[in-house]
Write a protein that holds these residues in place. Structure first.
Motif, PDB file in Angstrom:
ATOM      1  N   ASN A  33       0.835  -1.209   0.000  1.00 29.51           N
ATOM      2  CA  ASN A  33       0.000   0.000   0.000  1.00 29.51           C
ATOM      3  C   ASN A  33       0.870   1.259   0.000  1.00 29.51           C
ATOM      4  OD1 ASN A  33      -2.328  -1.540   0.031  1.00 29.51           O
ATOM      5  ND2 ASN A  33      -2.504  -1.535   2.279  1.00 29.51           N
ATOM      6  N   ALA A  34       1.981   1.209   0.762  1.00 31.47           N
ATOM      7  CA  ALA A  34       2.874   2.368   0.805  1.00 31.47           C
ATOM      8  C   ALA A  34       3.506   2.617  -0.564  1.00 31.47           C
ATOM      9  CB  ALA A  34       3.961   2.151   1.862  1.00 31.47           C
ATOM     10  N   VAL A  35       3.939   1.534  -1.222  1.00 30.05           N
ATOM     11  CA  VAL A  35       4.536   1.671  -2.561  1.00 30.05           C
ATOM     12  C   VAL A  35       3.507   2.192  -3.558  1.00 30.05           C
ATOM     13  CG1 VAL A  35       5.534   0.388  -4.492  1.00 30.05           C
ATOM     14  CG2 VAL A  35       6.303  -0.085  -2.165  1.00 30.05           C
ATOM     15  N   ASP A  36       2.271   1.658  -3.485  1.00 35.19           N
ATOM     16  CA  ASP A  36       1.209   2.122  -4.404  1.00 35.19           C
ATOM     17  C   ASP A  36       0.944   3.609  -4.214  1.00 35.19           C
ATOM     18  OD1 ASP A  36       0.973  -0.389  -5.405  1.00 35.19           O
ATOM     19  OD2 ASP A  36      -0.793  -0.950  -4.231  1.00 35.19           O
ATOM     20  N   SER A  37       0.962   4.051  -2.962  1.00 36.12           N
ATOM     21  CA  SER A  37       0.724   5.468  -2.682  1.00 36.12           C
ATOM     22  C   SER A  37       1.830   6.332  -3.279  1.00 36.12           C
ATOM     23  CB  SER A  37       0.648   5.677  -1.169  1.00 36.12           C
ATOM     24  OG  SER A  37       0.523   7.046  -0.864  1.00 36.12           O
ATOM     25  N   GLN A  38       3.095   5.876  -3.131  1.00 38.72           N
ATOM     26  CA  GLN A  38       4.214   6.620  -3.712  1.00 38.72           C
ATOM     27  C   GLN A  38       4.114   6.667  -5.231  1.00 38.72           C
ATOM     28  OE1 GLN A  38       7.674   4.644  -2.193  1.00 38.72           O
ATOM     29  NE2 GLN A  38       7.650   5.706  -0.231  1.00 38.72           N
ATOM     30  N   LEU A  39       3.718   5.572  -5.828  1.00 37.75           N
ATOM     31  CA  LEU A  39       3.593   5.529  -7.290  1.00 37.75           C
ATOM     32  C   LEU A  39       2.511   6.487  -7.779  1.00 37.75           C
ATOM     33  CD1 LEU A  39       3.972   1.697  -8.002  1.00 37.75           C
ATOM     34  CD2 LEU A  39       5.563   3.507  -8.624  1.00 37.75           C
ATOM     35  N   GLY A  41       1.448   9.206  -6.258  1.00 40.33           N
ATOM     36  CA  GLY A  41       1.946  10.570  -6.099  1.00 40.33           C
ATOM     37  C   GLY A  41       2.937  10.940  -7.192  1.00 40.33           C
ATOM     38  N   GLY A  42       3.844  10.016  -7.494  1.00 40.94           N
ATOM     39  CA  GLY A  42       4.816  10.272  -8.545  1.00 40.94           C
ATOM     40  C   GLY A  42       4.167  10.436  -9.906  1.00 40.94           C
ATOM     41  N   LEU A  43       3.149   9.628 -10.180  1.00 43.55           N
ATOM     42  CA  LEU A  43       2.443   9.720 -11.465  1.00 43.55           C
ATOM     43  C   LEU A  43       1.731  11.057 -11.592  1.00 43.55           C
ATOM     44  CD1 LEU A  43       1.550   8.346 -14.076  1.00 43.55           C
ATOM     45  CD2 LEU A  43      -0.359   7.333 -12.817  1.00 43.55           C
ATOM     46  N   ARG A  44       1.139  11.517 -10.475  1.00 42.70           N
ATOM     47  CA  ARG A  44       0.430  12.798 -10.497  1.00 42.70           C
ATOM     48  C   ARG A  44       1.408  13.939 -10.799  1.00 42.70           C
ATOM     49  NH1 ARG A  44      -0.879  12.898  -5.617  1.00 42.70           N
ATOM     50  NH2 ARG A  44      -2.667  11.497  -5.814  1.00 42.70           N
ATOM     51  N   GLU A  45       2.580  13.918 -10.131  1.00 41.53           N
ATOM     52  CA  GLU A  45       3.589  14.957 -10.377  1.00 41.53           C
ATOM     53  C   GLU A  45       4.082  14.924 -11.818  1.00 41.53           C
ATOM     54  OE1 GLU A  45       6.683  14.398  -7.569  1.00 41.53           O
ATOM     55  OE2 GLU A  45       5.461  14.887  -5.820  1.00 41.53           O
ATOM     56  N   GLN A  46       4.245  13.720 -12.363  1.00 44.45           N
ATOM     57  CA  GLN A  46       4.722  13.589 -13.742  1.00 44.45           C
ATOM     58  C   GLN A  46       3.704  14.146 -14.727  1.00 44.45           C
ATOM     59  OE1 GLN A  46       7.819  12.391 -14.298  1.00 44.45           O
ATOM     60  NE2 GLN A  46       7.582  13.047 -16.404  1.00 44.45           N
ATOM     61  N   LEU A  47       2.427  13.875 -14.467  1.00 43.14           N
ATOM     62  CA  LEU A  47       1.376  14.386 -15.355  1.00 43.14           C
ATOM     63  C   LEU A  47       1.316  15.913 -15.309  1.00 43.14           C
ATOM     64  CD1 LEU A  47      -1.487  11.791 -14.673  1.00 43.14           C
ATOM     65  CD2 LEU A  47      -0.258  12.139 -16.817  1.00 43.14           C
ATOM     66  N   GLU A  48       1.455  16.469 -14.095  1.00 41.75           N
ATOM     67  CA  GLU A  48       1.426  17.922 -13.962  1.00 41.75           C
ATOM     68  C   GLU A  48       2.606  18.557 -14.699  1.00 41.75           C
ATOM     69  OE1 GLU A  48       1.415  18.522  -9.785  1.00 41.75           O
ATOM     70  OE2 GLU A  48      -0.714  18.020  -9.510  1.00 41.75           O
ATOM     71  N   THR A  49       3.774  17.951 -14.566  1.00 44.13           N
ATOM     72  CA  THR A  49       4.967  18.463 -15.254  1.00 44.13           C
ATOM     73  C   THR A  49       4.782  18.405 -16.763  1.00 44.13           C
ATOM     74  OG1 THR A  49       6.356  17.709 -13.419  1.00 44.13           O
ATOM     75  CG2 THR A  49       7.465  18.195 -15.499  1.00 44.13           C
ATOM     76  N   THR A  50       4.259  17.287 -17.244  1.00 46.27           N
ATOM     77  CA  THR A  50       4.038  17.120 -18.687  1.00 46.27           C
ATOM     78  C   THR A  50       3.044  18.160 -19.209  1.00 46.27           C
ATOM     79  OG1 THR A  50       4.436  14.739 -18.460  1.00 46.27           O
ATOM     80  CG2 THR A  50       3.344  15.484 -20.483  1.00 46.27           C
ATOM     81  N   GLN A  51       1.948  18.392 -18.443  1.00 46.74           N
ATOM     82  CA  GLN A  51       0.940  19.367 -18.862  1.00 46.74           C
ATOM     83  C   GLN A  51       1.522  20.777 -18.912  1.00 46.74           C
ATOM     84  OE1 GLN A  51      -2.282  18.537 -19.822  1.00 46.74           O
ATOM     85  NE2 GLN A  51      -2.189  20.639 -20.592  1.00 46.74           N
ATOM     86  N   ALA A  52       2.362  21.090 -17.892  1.00 46.41           N
ATOM     87  CA  ALA A  52       2.993  22.412 -17.875  1.00 46.41           C
ATOM     88  C   ALA A  52       3.910  22.579 -19.077  1.00 46.41           C
ATOM     89  CB  ALA A  52       3.780  22.596 -16.570  1.00 46.41           C
ATOM     90  N   GLY A  53       4.629  21.521 -19.436  1.00 51.91           N
ATOM     91  CA  GLY A  53       5.500  21.580 -20.605  1.00 51.91           C
ATOM     92  C   GLY A  53       4.713  21.796 -21.889  1.00 51.91           C
ATOM     93  N   MET A  54       3.600  21.101 -22.023  1.00 55.26           N
ATOM     94  CA  MET A  54       2.767  21.254 -23.230  1.00 55.26           C
ATOM     95  C   MET A  54       2.204  22.665 -23.324  1.00 55.26           C
ATOM     96  SD  MET A  54       0.836  17.551 -23.157  1.00 55.26           S
ATOM     97  CE  MET A  54      -0.179  17.915 -24.589  1.00 55.26           C
TER      98      MET A  54
END
Length: 744
Positions: A33-39, A41-54
């Motif tokens: 569960n801890a690993v899933d939570s980290q994943l 969170g990381g996916l959300r940050e990656q999506l936000e970064t990608t959207q900002a880049g676009m």
């Protein structure tokens, strides 16, 4: 940092561990569960970064389109403005004519004053030539020469566009003196650049600063030229439009590169001097390199503040000097003129070098490449192998000499030595141990534990190999006499002398006399290398020393045993086959053999190491007993009830006892006579009634656990009343016995 994953097989090693499964399941679920939570969170940050880049790309595209639109408007306005101004073409033509007239007027003035200005420059250069320590006109000369160069470059460019070769040749002749002045100026600049360190030490900072100003100005000029050339290369259609604004230098002059080259040349000159000194005396590399660190320290203390910050002058000097240090050391390693002493000094240099460089502000990681390309281990191995190569050559020469001495042993007066106690000794043992000590000294000179320990390991190996080679040499020669292949026994006594001398040599290696402070070769050898080795290595070395000590004892004992077997084979070779045969009753063979043994002991006890005399006597006694008992296998050996074999055996044993009891060492005498009492059990096997033989054998086997059934069978078969049933009953009793293994 996360802990390393634990394998399930490690958690469940025993059946009782199955009880842990529910707890483990909960633990793994929690971790999942801890690993899933980290994943997530990381996916959300990656999506936000990608959207900002676009979004950024979209905004950039919009801005680019706006710029294009504005440029199009400007172009339109420019085109329309020409139509808006009346007579624009005429005005533009007049403007160009005016600019051209001004340029021609300037060019004419420059050409008319060129020689006068050049004369002034040459006068300033002469003044600087007369005062090379200060060169007061260095900046002035540089400024004037820069102007004159620009005049020449502009004129040559204009004439090249005119496409008139004759005029171009005229101008080249007109400007020829300028090149001479430039070369003269470059000599002065080069002289200052080569002597920057000396100028700093002499506190002549002014000249260093003026040099820096000149080089920096030239660097900016070169950057401008390179940028313009790059722009014109990429946009050739714009070249003609910008010809009018390309005032100044037209070519890269490379003063910054010359400045750096001067640093390198100065350092290379110093290394060239060091090379000769280093080849002559490898031990003083540290002293020879003092200038290197002094130079860098002078740069650090005095030059950093005098040079442009962007040059990072200390790092620049450090990189150049380090590369040249690397090239020098690697070159010396591969230089055919360099010796192992040079290589050894280079092996030990990096540690000192990097320590001093750290004090100057250079970390090892900043200095690339490694100063000797990380070849320490390779060089250590090569140096170690070089010592071992010489070691092997010495050992081979010594053993070759020993083989020659052994082959020539039958000379008059012998070719063996005697020590201060009168003991026989071979001639080359002293040389061998002296050579080993010398090679230890060579290894010690390396000041490296890994070299010394590697060489010592090789010495242990060679010492064992030498023992084996020596034993093989003696064994092969002895075999010829045992096989009766040597006519008239030529060299037999000399072979016996060599066996005694070799046994003595082994004792000389290990016989310490601590009371008198006299240590044998092996102990002295250990004392020699012990200070060079680590405590961890000495633990292993102690085992090697112990093994060598045992092998020296083994070889000395082997020599004495081989001596005894030669006595049996050669001296008693014709007598031993007669024992227990009819001829036995007619001779006094045992008395003859005892006399021979007594003579041998008398002859050799004075030349044999004192600690080996008793061992020598015991080995002879044991070998004689073994051969005597083994004579039951002689052809024709038979014990008949009608013959006095018991009396004859008693007489043989009594003859032996008479001599052994007369030995000065009563403990040894008792031990030998006790050993010979085995003949009593031997006699019982010969005389016991058939039905008592199993009991007699059992009593015999209980006393002597290593009693061989094959020998017992030979004894029984030598009885004149032998029957198969006798042997079967003894074997049956042997199968029932559980004998405890003891001493031989």
């Amino acid at each position: 940092m996360d802990a390393p994953p634990v394998k399930l097989s490690e958690l469940l090693r025993h059946p009782d561990d199955l009880d842990k499964i529910p707890a483990l399941k909960l633990e793994f679920t929690r971790k999942k569960n801890a690993v899933d939570s980290q994943l997530r969170g990381g996916l959300r940050e990656q999506l936000e970064t990608t959207q900002a880049g676009m979004n950024g790309i979209t905004d950039g595209q919009k801005t680019l389109q706006l710029i294009r639109d504005e440029m199009m408007k400007i172009d339109t306005l420019c085109s329309e403005s020409q139509n808006m101004i009346k007579d624009f073409a005429s005005i533009n033509l007049v403007s160009q004519a005016h600019r051209n007239f001004g340029a021609v007027e300037t060019m004419v003035e420059n050409l008319q004053t060129f020689n006068d200005r050049l004369n002034r420059v040459e006068n300033m250069l002469r003044e600087d030539e007369a005062d090379k320590e200060n060169m007061p006109n260095l900046l002035g000369v540089h400024y004037e020469l820069t102007q004159l160069r620009n005049i020449r470059d502009d004129a040559m460019e204009q004439i090249q566009r005119a496409d008139d070769p004759s005029l171009q040749s005229t101008l080249e002749d007109y400007f020829s003196r300028l090149d001479e002045a430039i070369d003269w100026f470059d000599e002065h600049v080069g002289l200052v650049a080569l002597n920057m360190i000396n100028l700093l030490i002499a506190d002549n900072n002014s000249l260093v600063v003026r040099l820096a100003i000149i080089v920096e100005a030239e660097e900016k000029s070169d950057q401008r030229v390179e940028a313009l050339q790059e722009a014109l290369k990429d946009h050739k259609e714009m070249a003609t439009r910008f010809q009018s604004i390309t005032d100044g230098a037209k070519k890269v002059r490379g003063y910054k590169e010359k400045f750096l080259k001067a640093i390198s040349v100065n350092c290379e000159g110093q290394f060239a001097e060091v090379r000769g000194e280093f080849l002559d005396d490898p031990t003083k590399l540290d002293k020879m390199m003092k200038w290197y660190f002094n130079d860098l320290n002078a740069v650090k203390q005095g030059m950093v503040s005098l040079m442009p910050k962007k040059w990072k002058i200390l790092k620049t000097f450090g990189d150049i000097y380090h590369q040249l240090m690397h090239d020098f050391l690697v070159g010396m390693i591969d230089d055919p003129d360099s010796s192992s002493a040079n290589t050894l000094e280079i092996i030990n240099w990096p540690e000192k070098y990097y320590k001093k460089m750290r004090k100057l502000g250079f970390s090892e990681g900043d200095l690339k490449p490694h100063v000797i390309d990380n070849r320490e281990q390779e060089l250590v191995k090569d140096f170690r192998q070089l010592i071992i190569k010489f070691l092997d050559q010495w050992i081979e020469r010594i053993f070759a000499q020993e083989k020659r001495d052994f082959a020539d042993r039958n000379v008059e007066g012998s070719n063996l030595d005697t020590d201060e106690y009168g003991y026989f000794r071979t001639k080359n043992l002293v040389d061998m141990w002296r050579m080993l000590r010398e090679q230890v000294d060579v290894a010690a000179n390396s000041q490296r534990t890994d070299v010394a320990e590697g060489v010592i390991d090789a010495m242990f190996l060679r010492l064992r190999g030498r023992q084996q080679s020596f034993q093989k040499m003696l064994e092969e020669e002895a075999a010829r006499y045992e096989a009766g292949k040597v006519p008239e026994l030529e060299g037999f006594q000399a072979l016996q002398d060599w066996l005694i001398a070799t046994a003595n040599d082994q004792m000389a290696c290990i016989d310490d006399n601590e009371e008198e402070g006299r240590f044998a070769y092996l102990s002295s050898f250990k004392q020699k290398f012990e200070p060079l080795a680590t405590p961890q290595y000495m633990e292993r070395a102690e085992n090697e020393i112990a093994l060598l000590r045992e092998s020296y004892i083994d070889l000395s004992t082997w020599c004495l045993s081989k001596f005894a077997s030669l006595v049996i084979a050669v001296d008693f070779g014709s007598v031993m086959p007669t024992f227990f045969t009819p001829k036995w009753y007619e001779t006094t063979a045992m008395k003859q053999m005892i006399i021979t043994v007594e003579e041998y002991i008398g002859d050799y006890q004075q030349v044999l190491h004192h600690s080996l005399v008793d061992i020598f006597i015991q080995i002879l006694a044991d070998e004689l007993l073994v051969q005597y008992l083994g004579s039951v296998r002689n052809k024709g050996a038979k014990f008949r009830r009608t013959e006095p074999f018991q009396d004859k055996i008693f007489n043989d044993v009594a003859t032996a006892f008479e001599y052994f009891r007369s030995l000065p060492n009563q403990d040894l005498s008792g031990e030998i006579t006790q050993t010979w009492r085995v003949t009593e059990d031997f006699n019982k096997l010969l005389t016991a009634p058939k039905e008592q033989l199993p009991d007699v054998f059992e009593e015999f086997k209980t006393k002597y656990w290593d009693l061989q059934i094959t020998w017992v069978e030979a004894v029984l078969r030598s009885r004149d009343d032998f029957e198969r049933a006798m042997l079967n009953s003894v074997k049956a009793r042997a199968a029932q016995m559980d004998v405890v293994r003891g001493h031989p």
